[in-house]
Design a protein around this motif. Structure first.
Motif, PDB file in Angstrom:
ATOM      1  N   THR A  16      84.459 -13.388  46.418  1.00 54.10           N
ATOM      2  CA  THR A  16      85.052 -13.725  45.121  1.00 54.10           C
ATOM      3  C   THR A  16      86.419 -13.055  44.958  1.00 54.10           C
ATOM      4  O   THR A  16      87.381 -13.686  44.509  1.00 54.10           O
ATOM      5  CB  THR A  16      84.111 -13.297  43.976  1.00 54.10           C
ATOM      6  N   LEU A  17      86.526 -11.800  45.319  1.00 51.77           N
ATOM      7  CA  LEU A  17      87.801 -11.094  45.219  1.00 51.77           C
ATOM      8  C   LEU A  17      88.863 -11.702  46.131  1.00 51.77           C
ATOM      9  O   LEU A  17      90.038 -11.789  45.764  1.00 51.77           O
ATOM     10  CB  LEU A  17      87.621  -9.610  45.520  1.00 51.77           C
ATOM     11  N   ILE A  18      88.479 -12.110  47.323  1.00 55.31           N
ATOM     12  CA  ILE A  18      89.423 -12.726  48.259  1.00 55.31           C
ATOM     13  C   ILE A  18      89.939 -14.046  47.700  1.00 55.31           C
ATOM     14  O   ILE A  18      91.143 -14.334  47.759  1.00 55.31           O
ATOM     15  CB  ILE A  18      88.773 -12.916  49.651  1.00 55.31           C
ATOM     16  N   VAL A  19      89.061 -14.854  47.121  1.00 54.13           N
ATOM     17  CA  VAL A  19      89.465 -16.145  46.557  1.00 54.13           C
ATOM     18  C   VAL A  19      90.407 -15.937  45.366  1.00 54.13           C
ATOM     19  O   VAL A  19      91.437 -16.611  45.242  1.00 54.13           O
ATOM     20  CB  VAL A  19      88.228 -16.983  46.153  1.00 54.13           C
ATOM     21  N   VAL A  20      90.097 -14.997  44.499  1.00 53.99           N
ATOM     22  CA  VAL A  20      90.951 -14.710  43.352  1.00 53.99           C
ATOM     23  C   VAL A  20      92.323 -14.215  43.818  1.00 53.99           C
ATOM     24  O   VAL A  20      93.358 -14.650  43.305  1.00 53.99           O
ATOM     25  CB  VAL A  20      90.280 -13.683  42.401  1.00 53.99           C
ATOM     26  N   ALA A  21      92.354 -13.341  44.793  1.00 55.61           N
ATOM     27  CA  ALA A  21      93.634 -12.839  45.317  1.00 55.61           C
ATOM     28  C   ALA A  21      94.445 -13.973  45.948  1.00 55.61           C
ATOM     29  O   ALA A  21      95.669 -14.028  45.803  1.00 55.61           O
ATOM     30  CB  ALA A  21      93.381 -11.735  46.335  1.00 55.61           C
ATOM     31  N   ALA A  22      93.773 -14.893  46.637  1.00 57.46           N
ATOM     32  CA  ALA A  22      94.469 -16.021  47.260  1.00 57.46           C
ATOM     33  C   ALA A  22      95.129 -16.899  46.199  1.00 57.46           C
ATOM     34  O   ALA A  22      96.276 -17.330  46.361  1.00 57.46           O
ATOM     35  CB  ALA A  22      93.500 -16.842  48.100  1.00 57.46           C
ATOM     36  N   PHE A  23      94.441 -17.175  45.099  1.00 56.28           N
ATOM     37  CA  PHE A  23      95.026 -17.989  44.033  1.00 56.28           C
ATOM     38  C   PHE A  23      96.195 -17.285  43.363  1.00 56.28           C
ATOM     39  O   PHE A  23      97.188 -17.909  43.008  1.00 56.28           O
ATOM     40  CB  PHE A  23      93.977 -18.365  42.984  1.00 56.28           C
ATOM     41  N   LEU A  24      96.098 -15.992  43.193  1.00 57.49           N
ATOM     42  CA  LEU A  24      97.183 -15.254  42.562  1.00 57.49           C
ATOM     43  C   LEU A  24      98.424 -15.179  43.452  1.00 57.49           C
ATOM     44  O   LEU A  24      99.552 -15.187  42.969  1.00 57.49           O
ATOM     45  CB  LEU A  24      96.734 -13.835  42.197  1.00 57.49           C
ATOM     46  N   LEU A  25      98.232 -15.115  44.753  1.00 54.68           N
ATOM     47  CA  LEU A  25      99.352 -14.988  45.683  1.00 54.68           C
ATOM     48  C   LEU A  25      99.859 -16.329  46.204  1.00 54.68           C
ATOM     49  O   LEU A  25     100.877 -16.375  46.888  1.00 54.68           O
ATOM     50  CB  LEU A  25      98.957 -14.102  46.861  1.00 54.68           C
ATOM     51  N   MET A  26      99.180 -17.428  45.884  1.00 54.60           N
ATOM     52  CA  MET A  26      99.551 -18.741  46.409  1.00 54.60           C
ATOM     53  C   MET A  26     100.960 -19.133  45.972  1.00 54.60           C
ATOM     54  O   MET A  26     101.727 -19.675  46.766  1.00 54.60           O
ATOM     55  CB  MET A  26      98.566 -19.810  45.942  1.00 54.60           C
ATOM     56  N   ASP A  27     101.333 -18.864  44.741  1.00 54.92           N
ATOM     57  CA  ASP A  27     102.665 -19.212  44.254  1.00 54.92           C
ATOM     58  C   ASP A  27     103.766 -18.448  44.983  1.00 54.92           C
ATOM     59  O   ASP A  27     104.858 -18.963  45.187  1.00 54.92           O
ATOM     60  CB  ASP A  27     102.760 -18.931  42.756  1.00 54.92           C
ATOM     61  N   ARG A  28     103.473 -17.220  45.382  1.00 53.05           N
ATOM     62  CA  ARG A  28     104.471 -16.414  46.075  1.00 53.05           C
ATOM     63  C   ARG A  28     104.717 -16.928  47.491  1.00 53.05           C
ATOM     64  O   ARG A  28     105.851 -16.982  47.960  1.00 53.05           O
ATOM     65  CB  ARG A  28     104.021 -14.957  46.135  1.00 53.05           C
ATOM     66  N   PHE A  29     103.662 -17.335  48.189  1.00 53.35           N
ATOM     67  CA  PHE A  29     103.810 -17.770  49.575  1.00 53.35           C
ATOM     68  C   PHE A  29     104.134 -19.245  49.703  1.00 53.35           C
ATOM     69  O   PHE A  29     104.718 -19.680  50.677  1.00 53.35           O
ATOM     70  CB  PHE A  29     102.548 -17.441  50.383  1.00 53.35           C
ATOM     71  N   PHE A  30     103.730 -20.058  48.729  1.00 55.19           N
ATOM     72  CA  PHE A  30     103.990 -21.494  48.746  1.00 55.19           C
ATOM     73  C   PHE A  30     104.622 -21.911  47.429  1.00 55.19           C
ATOM     74  O   PHE A  30     103.995 -22.574  46.620  1.00 55.19           O
ATOM     75  CB  PHE A  30     102.691 -22.279  48.974  1.00 55.19           C
ATOM     76  N   PRO A  31     105.900 -21.547  47.204  1.00 53.04           N
ATOM     77  CA  PRO A  31     106.528 -21.921  45.928  1.00 53.04           C
ATOM     78  C   PRO A  31     106.761 -23.426  45.888  1.00 53.04           C
ATOM     79  O   PRO A  31     107.095 -24.039  46.894  1.00 53.04           O
ATOM     80  CB  PRO A  31     107.855 -21.165  45.951  1.00 53.04           C
ATOM     81  N   SER A  32     106.562 -24.004  44.736  1.00 48.24           N
ATOM     82  CA  SER A  32     106.788 -25.439  44.606  1.00 48.24           C
ATOM     83  C   SER A  32     108.112 -25.672  43.903  1.00 48.24           C
ATOM     84  O   SER A  32     108.436 -25.030  42.916  1.00 48.24           O
ATOM     85  CB  SER A  32     105.645 -26.091  43.825  1.00 48.24           C
ATOM     86  N   ASP A  33     108.895 -26.613  44.443  1.00 48.82           N
ATOM     87  CA  ASP A  33     110.201 -26.932  43.879  1.00 48.82           C
ATOM     88  C   ASP A  33     110.060 -27.574  42.512  1.00 48.82           C
ATOM     89  O   ASP A  33     110.927 -27.442  41.660  1.00 48.82           O
ATOM     90  CB  ASP A  33     110.960 -27.865  44.812  1.00 48.82           C
ATOM     91  N   ALA A  34     108.957 -28.272  42.305  1.00 47.26           N
ATOM     92  CA  ALA A  34     108.747 -28.939  41.020  1.00 47.26           C
ATOM     93  C   ALA A  34     108.676 -27.915  39.889  1.00 47.26           C
ATOM     94  O   ALA A  34     109.168 -28.161  38.795  1.00 47.26           O
ATOM     95  CB  ALA A  34     107.480 -29.778  41.056  1.00 47.26           C
ATOM     96  N   ASN A  35     108.070 -26.753  40.143  1.00 45.06           N
ATOM     97  CA  ASN A  35     107.994 -25.723  39.108  1.00 45.06           C
ATOM     98  C   ASN A  35     109.374 -25.226  38.726  1.00 45.06           C
ATOM     99  O   ASN A  35     109.660 -24.992  37.556  1.00 45.06           O
ATOM    100  CB  ASN A  35     107.129 -24.542  39.564  1.00 45.06           C
ATOM    101  N   ASP A  36     110.258 -25.059  39.715  1.00 45.94           N
ATOM    102  CA  ASP A  36     111.614 -24.588  39.442  1.00 45.94           C
ATOM    103  C   ASP A  36     112.372 -25.590  38.588  1.00 45.94           C
ATOM    104  O   ASP A  36     113.075 -25.229  37.641  1.00 45.94           O
ATOM    105  CB  ASP A  36     112.380 -24.345  40.742  1.00 45.94           C
TER     106      ASP A  36
END
Length: 155
Positions: A16-36
């Motif tokens: 559970t902790l690994i999955v939560v950490a992955a979701f929190l760090l996903m934006d940092r490693f895979f930024p989406s241009d649409a968000n910008d």
């Protein structure tokens, strides 16, 4: 069974902790241009400007004519780019001819005619231009792009 229960709880908690950490760090490693782009649009909408302010912050790039990725089509455009401050507009005007125009021409050369059809195609193209140009600006950023002339024609 009683001896395995603490192990099962520990493993479940770790996963559970690994999955939560992955979701929190996903934006940092895979930024989406649409968000910008969405953030830039929200910033512009949140801050309403007068006509004089818009004119003072808008730079134009005129008479760009070049072939698309399909050499049978040509695109002729004029672009109005709104910047975030007067200082960034000043900087933009200095590098417009030597840096910005070539970036726009390269973006057009990579585009296909069917990608530029319709409002959504033009929106995607303008988002691509915002990202490419903002990477090359030394000061400030572009908040909005508008096409004042957009002629896509077969040769």
């Amino acid at each position: 069974m009683k001896k395995m229960l603490p192990w099962l709880i520990t493993i479940l908690l770790a996963v559970t902790l690994i999955v939560v950490a992955a979701f929190l760090l996903m934006d940092r490693f895979f930024p989406s241009d649409a968000n910008d782009v969405n953030q830039a649009v929200q910033n512009v909408e949140a801050k309403k400007q007068s006509a004089d302010e818009i004119v003072a912050l808008t730079a134009e790039v005129k008479d760009i004519k070049t072939n698309l990725a399909d050499p049978d089509y040509i695109l002729s455009i004029d672009i109005a780019l709104q910047l975030d401050s007067a200082k960034s507009k000043e900087e933009f005007e200095k590098i417009k001819a030597i840096k910005i125009t070539p970036i726009i021409i390269k973006a057009i050369a990579d585009a296909k005619p069917e990608e530029l059809n319709g409002a959504s195609g033009k929106d995607q193209f303008s988002s691509k231009l915002v990202n490419l140009i903002n990477k090359n600006l030394t000061e400030g950023s572009i908040t909005q792009i508008g096409f004042s002339k957009f002629i896509l024609a077969p040769m």
